[in-house]
Design an enzyme around this catalytic site. Sequence first.
Site, PDB file in Angstrom:
ATOM      1  N   TYR A 111       0.841  -1.193   0.000  1.00 33.20           N
ATOM      2  CA  TYR A 111       0.000   0.000   0.000  1.00 33.20           C
ATOM      3  C   TYR A 111       0.877   1.245   0.000  1.00 33.20           C
ATOM      4  O   TYR A 111       1.570   1.527   0.968  1.00 33.20           O
ATOM      5  CB  TYR A 111      -0.960  -0.007   1.203  1.00 33.20           C
ATOM      6  CG  TYR A 111      -1.798  -1.263   1.312  1.00 33.20           C
ATOM      7  CD1 TYR A 111      -2.094  -2.030   0.184  1.00 33.20           C
ATOM      8  CD2 TYR A 111      -2.305  -1.685   2.531  1.00 33.20           C
ATOM      9  CE1 TYR A 111      -2.861  -3.180   0.271  1.00 33.20           C
ATOM     10  CE2 TYR A 111      -3.084  -2.839   2.628  1.00 33.20           C
ATOM     11  CZ  TYR A 111      -3.347  -3.579   1.499  1.00 33.20           C
ATOM     12  OH  TYR A 111      -4.104  -4.728   1.583  1.00 33.20           O
ATOM     13  N   PHE A 124     -12.491  -6.320   1.292  1.00 26.88           N
ATOM     14  CA  PHE A 124     -13.582  -5.693   0.539  1.00 26.88           C
ATOM     15  C   PHE A 124     -14.933  -5.936   1.239  1.00 26.88           C
ATOM     16  O   PHE A 124     -15.940  -6.289   0.588  1.00 26.88           O
ATOM     17  CB  PHE A 124     -13.656  -6.205  -0.907  1.00 26.88           C
ATOM     18  CG  PHE A 124     -12.512  -5.792  -1.797  1.00 26.88           C
ATOM     19  CD1 PHE A 124     -11.627  -4.777  -1.422  1.00 26.88           C
ATOM     20  CD2 PHE A 124     -12.303  -6.405  -3.035  1.00 26.88           C
ATOM     21  CE1 PHE A 124     -10.567  -4.398  -2.250  1.00 26.88           C
ATOM     22  CE2 PHE A 124     -11.259  -6.031  -3.870  1.00 26.88           C
ATOM     23  CZ  PHE A 124     -10.387  -5.030  -3.474  1.00 26.88           C
ATOM     24  N   LEU A 177     -16.964  -3.909   2.222  1.00 25.91           N
ATOM     25  CA  LEU A 177     -17.950  -2.940   1.714  1.00 25.91           C
ATOM     26  C   LEU A 177     -17.935  -2.888   0.188  1.00 25.91           C
ATOM     27  O   LEU A 177     -18.444  -1.957  -0.414  1.00 25.91           O
ATOM     28  CB  LEU A 177     -17.654  -1.548   2.290  1.00 25.91           C
ATOM     29  CG  LEU A 177     -17.760  -1.453   3.816  1.00 25.91           C
ATOM     30  CD1 LEU A 177     -17.281  -0.096   4.318  1.00 25.91           C
ATOM     31  CD2 LEU A 177     -19.199  -1.704   4.250  1.00 25.91           C
ATOM     32  N   GLY A 178     -17.289  -3.884  -0.426  1.00 28.80           N
ATOM     33  CA  GLY A 178     -17.226  -3.923  -1.882  1.00 28.80           C
ATOM     34  C   GLY A 178     -15.928  -3.383  -2.442  1.00 28.80           C
ATOM     35  O   GLY A 178     -15.709  -3.435  -3.648  1.00 28.80           O
ATOM     36  N   GLY A 179     -15.068  -2.830  -1.595  1.00 25.04           N
ATOM     37  CA  GLY A 179     -13.758  -2.351  -2.036  1.00 25.04           C
ATOM     38  C   GLY A 179     -13.866  -1.241  -3.061  1.00 25.04           C
ATOM     39  O   GLY A 179     -14.547  -0.243  -2.845  1.00 25.04           O
ATOM     40  N   PRO A 226     -18.003  -0.036  -4.426  1.00 26.65           N
ATOM     41  CA  PRO A 226     -18.811  -0.063  -3.201  1.00 26.65           C
ATOM     42  C   PRO A 226     -20.169  -0.723  -3.403  1.00 26.65           C
ATOM     43  O   PRO A 226     -20.794  -0.595  -4.454  1.00 26.65           O
ATOM     44  CB  PRO A 226     -18.957   1.423  -2.846  1.00 26.65           C
ATOM     45  CG  PRO A 226     -17.780   2.085  -3.490  1.00 26.65           C
ATOM     46  CD  PRO A 226     -17.497   1.302  -4.746  1.00 26.65           C
TER      47      PRO A 226
HETATM   48  N1  LIG Z   1      -5.683  -9.577   1.178  1.00 32.82           N
HETATM   49  C1  LIG Z   1      -5.935  -8.839   0.128  1.00 32.82           C
HETATM   50  O1  LIG Z   1      -5.632  -9.212  -1.005  1.00 32.82           O
HETATM   51  C2  LIG Z   1      -6.620  -7.520   0.314  1.00 32.82           C
HETATM   52  C3  LIG Z   1      -7.155  -6.857  -0.797  1.00 32.82           C
HETATM   53  C4  LIG Z   1      -7.809  -5.658  -0.591  1.00 32.82           C
HETATM   54  C5  LIG Z   1      -7.922  -5.118   0.679  1.00 32.82           C
HETATM   55  N2  LIG Z   1      -7.383  -5.757   1.761  1.00 32.82           N
HETATM   56  C6  LIG Z   1      -7.526  -5.231   3.136  1.00 32.82           C
HETATM   57  O2  LIG Z   1      -8.903  -5.138   3.407  1.00 32.82           O
HETATM   58  C7  LIG Z   1      -9.221  -3.831   3.895  1.00 32.82           C
HETATM   59  C8  LIG Z   1     -10.636  -3.462   3.505  1.00 32.82           C
HETATM   60  O3  LIG Z   1     -10.762  -3.386   2.112  1.00 32.82           O
HETATM   61  P1  LIG Z   1     -10.919  -2.018   1.308  1.00 32.82           P
HETATM   62  O4  LIG Z   1     -10.531  -0.855   2.151  1.00 32.82           O
HETATM   63  O5  LIG Z   1     -10.219  -2.202   0.022  1.00 32.82           O
HETATM   64  O6  LIG Z   1     -12.434  -2.036   0.942  1.00 32.82           O
HETATM   65  P2  LIG Z   1     -13.801  -1.842   1.776  1.00 32.82           P
HETATM   66  O7  LIG Z   1     -13.516  -1.784   3.240  1.00 32.82           O
HETATM   67  O8  LIG Z   1     -14.736  -2.854   1.257  1.00 32.82           O
HETATM   68  O9  LIG Z   1     -14.313  -0.463   1.227  1.00 32.82           O
HETATM   69  C9  LIG Z   1     -13.593   0.700   1.313  1.00 32.82           C
HETATM   70  C10 LIG Z   1     -14.414   1.749   0.586  1.00 32.82           C
HETATM   71  O10 LIG Z   1     -15.633   1.967   1.307  1.00 32.82           O
HETATM   72  C11 LIG Z   1     -15.743   3.343   1.669  1.00 32.82           C
HETATM   73  N3  LIG Z   1     -16.290   3.385   3.026  1.00 32.82           N
HETATM   74  C12 LIG Z   1     -15.748   2.935   4.171  1.00 32.82           C
HETATM   75  N4  LIG Z   1     -16.562   3.125   5.209  1.00 32.82           N
HETATM   76  C13 LIG Z   1     -17.671   3.718   4.724  1.00 32.82           C
HETATM   77  C14 LIG Z   1     -18.874   4.181   5.299  1.00 32.82           C
HETATM   78  N5  LIG Z   1     -19.121   4.061   6.608  1.00 32.82           N
HETATM   79  N6  LIG Z   1     -19.810   4.755   4.490  1.00 32.82           N
HETATM   80  C15 LIG Z   1     -19.584   4.882   3.158  1.00 32.82           C
HETATM   81  N7  LIG Z   1     -18.451   4.471   2.549  1.00 32.82           N
HETATM   82  C16 LIG Z   1     -17.501   3.891   3.321  1.00 32.82           C
HETATM   83  C17 LIG Z   1     -14.361   3.904   1.600  1.00 32.82           C
HETATM   84  O11 LIG Z   1     -14.414   5.262   1.189  1.00 32.82           O
HETATM   85  P3  LIG Z   1     -13.925   6.432   2.177  1.00 32.82           P
HETATM   86  O12 LIG Z   1     -12.444   6.380   2.188  1.00 32.82           O
HETATM   87  O13 LIG Z   1     -14.495   7.644   1.551  1.00 32.82           O
HETATM   88  O14 LIG Z   1     -14.536   6.137   3.512  1.00 32.82           O
HETATM   89  C18 LIG Z   1     -13.701   3.058   0.501  1.00 32.82           C
HETATM   90  O15 LIG Z   1     -13.987   3.600  -0.770  1.00 32.82           O
HETATM   91  C19 LIG Z   1      -8.160  -2.936   3.251  1.00 32.82           C
HETATM   92  O16 LIG Z   1      -8.048  -1.713   3.919  1.00 32.82           O
HETATM   93  C20 LIG Z   1      -6.945  -3.839   3.334  1.00 32.82           C
HETATM   94  O17 LIG Z   1      -6.343  -3.723   4.619  1.00 32.82           O
HETATM   95  C21 LIG Z   1      -6.745  -6.966   1.588  1.00 32.82           C
END
Ligand SMILES: NC(=O)c1ccc[n+]([C@@H]2O[C@H](COP(=O)([O-])OP(=O)(O)OC[C@H]3O[C@@H](n4cnc5c(N)ncnc54)[C@H](OP(=O)(O)O)[C@@H]3O)[C@@H](O)[C@H]2O)c1
Length: 287
Positions: free
Chosen positions: A62, A211, A213-215, A218
């Site tokens: 990241y 993901f 929240l859909g990553g 969304p």
């Molecule tokens: N192992 C793997 O291969 C892998 C891959 C991807 C991710 N990850 C890990 O998983 C974690 C979670 O995944 P992610 O961050 O990609 O996706 P996520 O948590 O599914 O979604 C993040 C998205 O949702 C929005 N969001 C978050 N909280 C919200 C709320 N309360 N209301 C409205 N929108 C909201 C964020 O926008 P805002 O910033 O505007 O809030 C961002 O655009 C990552 O941070 C990472 O640590 C691991």
Amino acid sequence: MNDTKAFTLPNTSTNLNRIGYGAMQLAGPHVFGPPKDMDVAISILHEAIECGVNHIDTSDFYGPYITNQIIKKALHPYSEKLTIVTKVGALRGPDGSWNPAIGKQDLIDAVHSNLRNLGVESLDIVNLRVGSPITKESDSIAEHFSILVDLKRQGLIRHLGLSTVTATQIAECQKISEVVCVQNMYNIAHRTDDALIVDLAQQGIAYVPYFPLGGFTPLQSSTLNRVAASINSTPMQVALAWLLQRSANILLIPGTSSVTHLRENLKVGELKLTPEMVDELDLIGVK
Ligand SMILES: NC(=O)c1ccc[n+]([C@@H]2O[C@H](COP(=O)([O-])OP(=O)(O)OC[C@H]3O[C@@H](n4cnc5c(N)ncnc54)[C@H](OP(=O)(O)O)[C@@H]3O)[C@@H](O)[C@H]2O)c1
């Protein structure tokens, strides 16, 4: 002891609150380069810790490196209560591309790079991130996992997990060393791992959906909107509450670059979805 608010990783004293924080969104756009506002990024981490988060998910992918450096800047020296989970198995190209890096030297270098960027002598948990672009579903990952087991024996890693893996790959690694957590893509609309979650729950292994929240795409659903309106919450909060109620071994790591969203996400443990709501929400993931 496992309760509704926390989960103890198998054969460890590591007790993680079920709502943690995924740090990927702290980097710049497309998870590449520095954040738009460094002060906001740091304040998100401070707020998370103040609200009781004791599980942060991160990686040197990241930024690259930037997210780990922000975590160090904001939180080092770390509280003994905090568990930082990182992952290895990929490298970013100069154009931001995500490239497999799962060879022996890649993994050794990645562990040392995470140690350096997080400023620790031992990493709490390292996930070997595999993924279909890296190996085919049927591929053995024993050789790769064994490299991390060696680094664990050297004291550079406390516990090991796996990410973007199949049930067969998990079983293969468990013959070599303990796997305390599995991190795969899963959310209310993407339910490929339904059976795996049950299996891991029976073994006392944490399942950490990425993901949630859909990553990058969304979640959008009229059912989520309807249920959210009926309990005075937001659709994203309902999607997280559904995961919490789905299985006691699910640990949340929603990612956000906003303090407001972080606060909303950390409150979802207070939401109670009735069995009727869960039945309705379950249909979102039925293909
Ligand atoms: N192992 C793997 O291969 C892998 C891959 C991807 C991710 N990850 C890990 O998983 C974690 C979670 O995944 P992610 O961050 O990609 O996706 P996520 O948590 O599914 O979604 C993040 C998205 O949702 C929005 N969001 C978050 N909280 C919200 C709320 N309360 N209301 C409205 N929108 C909201 C964020 O926008 P805002 O910033 O505007 O809030 C961002 O655009 C990552 O941070 C990472 O640590 C691991």
